[in-house]
Design a protein around this motif. Structure first.
Motif, PDB file in Angstrom:
ATOM      1  N   LYS A 131      -2.090   0.970  -4.193  1.00  8.06           N
ATOM      2  CA  LYS A 131      -3.006  -0.125  -3.837  1.00  8.06           C
ATOM      3  C   LYS A 131      -4.151  -0.260  -4.842  1.00  8.06           C
ATOM      4  O   LYS A 131      -4.460  -1.347  -5.315  1.00  8.06           O
ATOM      5  CB  LYS A 131      -3.574   0.099  -2.421  1.00  8.06           C
ATOM      6  N   THR A 132      -4.773   0.864  -5.134  1.00  6.24           N
ATOM      7  CA  THR A 132      -5.907   0.825  -6.065  1.00  6.24           C
ATOM      8  C   THR A 132      -5.413   0.451  -7.460  1.00  6.24           C
ATOM      9  O   THR A 132      -6.075  -0.317  -8.175  1.00  6.24           O
ATOM     10  CB  THR A 132      -6.643   2.182  -6.061  1.00  6.24           C
ATOM     11  N   SER A 133      -4.235   0.931  -7.835  1.00  2.34           N
ATOM     12  CA  SER A 133      -3.655   0.555  -9.128  1.00  2.34           C
ATOM     13  C   SER A 133      -3.442  -0.952  -9.190  1.00  2.34           C
ATOM     14  O   SER A 133      -3.739  -1.594 -10.195  1.00  2.34           O
ATOM     15  CB  SER A 133      -2.315   1.270  -9.338  1.00  2.34           C
TER      16      SER A 133
ATOM     17  N   PRO B  40      -7.422   9.250  -4.984  1.00  2.00           N
ATOM     18  CA  PRO B  40      -7.175   8.675  -3.659  1.00  2.00           C
ATOM     19  C   PRO B  40      -8.449   8.026  -3.128  1.00  2.00           C
ATOM     20  O   PRO B  40      -9.540   8.571  -3.261  1.00  2.00           O
ATOM     21  CB  PRO B  40      -6.788   9.890  -2.814  1.00  2.00           C
ATOM     22  N   THR B  41      -8.272   6.849  -2.566  1.00  2.00           N
ATOM     23  CA  THR B  41      -9.422   6.113  -2.047  1.00  2.00           C
ATOM     24  C   THR B  41      -9.942   6.787  -0.777  1.00  2.00           C
ATOM     25  O   THR B  41      -9.164   7.216   0.080  1.00  2.00           O
ATOM     26  CB  THR B  41      -8.997   4.665  -1.745  1.00  2.00           C
ATOM     27  N   VAL B  42     -11.255   6.872  -0.684  1.00  2.00           N
ATOM     28  CA  VAL B  42     -11.893   7.330   0.546  1.00  2.00           C
ATOM     29  C   VAL B  42     -12.467   6.094   1.227  1.00  2.00           C
ATOM     30  O   VAL B  42     -13.235   5.349   0.604  1.00  2.00           O
ATOM     31  CB  VAL B  42     -13.011   8.348   0.235  1.00  2.00           C
TER      32      VAL B  42
ATOM     33  N   TRP C 157     -10.374  -6.278  -0.397  1.00  2.00           N
ATOM     34  CA  TRP C 157     -10.637  -4.998   0.275  1.00  2.00           C
ATOM     35  C   TRP C 157      -9.470  -4.075  -0.013  1.00  2.00           C
ATOM     36  O   TRP C 157      -8.333  -4.362   0.355  1.00  2.00           O
ATOM     37  CB  TRP C 157     -10.756  -5.197   1.789  1.00  2.00           C
ATOM     38  N   ASP C 158      -9.728  -3.014  -0.727  1.00  2.00           N
ATOM     39  CA  ASP C 158      -8.714  -2.000  -1.057  1.00  2.00           C
ATOM     40  C   ASP C 158      -8.954  -0.829  -0.113  1.00  2.00           C
ATOM     41  O   ASP C 158      -9.891  -0.061  -0.304  1.00  2.00           O
ATOM     42  CB  ASP C 158      -8.894  -1.611  -2.532  1.00  2.00           C
ATOM     43  N   VAL C 159      -8.109  -0.737   0.910  1.00  2.00           N
ATOM     44  CA  VAL C 159      -8.387   0.200   1.993  1.00  2.00           C
ATOM     45  C   VAL C 159      -7.561   1.474   1.793  1.00  2.00           C
ATOM     46  O   VAL C 159      -6.430   1.434   1.303  1.00  2.00           O
ATOM     47  CB  VAL C 159      -8.100  -0.450   3.363  1.00  2.00           C
TER      48      VAL C 159
END
Ligand SMILES: Nc1nc2c(ncn2[C@@H]2O[C@H](COP(=O)(O)OP(=O)(O)OP(=O)(O)O)[C@@H](O)[C@H]2O)c(=O)[nH]1
Ligand SMILES: [Mg+2]
Length: 165
Positions: A12-14, A30-32, A49-51
């Motif tokens: 997702k973040t990528s 890893p997203t927090v 929104w990158d959840v």
């Protein structure tokens, strides 16, 4: 306004990095909780929104999907062990009454990896054909090679290797 959800390490973040800055980076942490990012494309400004996808953050997905124009669900198409979990979480999310009708885009990411699932496989594994009352599309994509092989696309879209269905 978009919300990007899916299991941890699906990319997702990528994805958000690639559409935001054309930057593929191997080192993503890893997203927090979530990241918020505004991306300007011509006349359009995307609010994204990158959840986070780790189990403890999944209960937040609904909140961040509330009121968005589309939900982007990213799945690691090379990790078939996680398809059942991904299907469960996706259908659980879409079952929330406040998300009725919100369009869904499923991205089967990491199609650079041998043995990845095709769009057809993903439709079956995630039971996308059972989703009703909203537009749904599913693409097979990769984030990884965008700068290497597709420099001209670097500030537009991820690589689409299969036709939408
Ligand atoms: N081979 C390959 N690896 C990818 C691709 N996209 C992302 N990755 C890798 O997958 C891992 C996870 O990527 P992230 O973007 O952090 O995943 P995430 O979904 O944001 O994960 P959480 O924030 O924990 O929910 C990283 O090591 C990325 O480099 C791809 O298209 N191909
Ligand atoms: Mg992330």
């Amino acid at each position: 306004e978009l919300s990007v959800v899916g299991l941890q390490a699906s990319g997702k973040t990528s994805f958000v990095n690639v559409i935001g800055s054309g930057q593929w980076s191997e080192d993503v942490v890893p997203t927090v909780a979530f990241n918020y990012r505004k991306v300007r494309k011509g006349n359009v400004t995307l609010k994204i929104w990158d959840v986070a996808g780790q189990p403890k953050f999944r209960s937040m997905w609904e909140r961040y999907c509330n009121g968005v124009d589309a939900i982007v669900f990213v799945v690691d198409s090379a990790d078939s062990d996680q398809f059942d979990t991904a299907r469960f979480e996706l259908h659980q999310l879409l079952g929330q009454p406040n998300l009725t009708g919100v369009p869904l885009l499923v991205l089967g990411n990491k199609n650079d990896v041998d043995g990845h699932a095709s769009v057809k496989d993903l439709i079956r594994a995630l039971q996308l054909d059972k989703i009703q009352g909203r537009p749904v599309s599913c693409y097979s994509v990769r984030m990884v090679t965008i700068l290497i092989h597709n420099k001209q696309y670097a500030d537009s879209y991820p690589v689409l290797n299969e036709e939408p269905t």
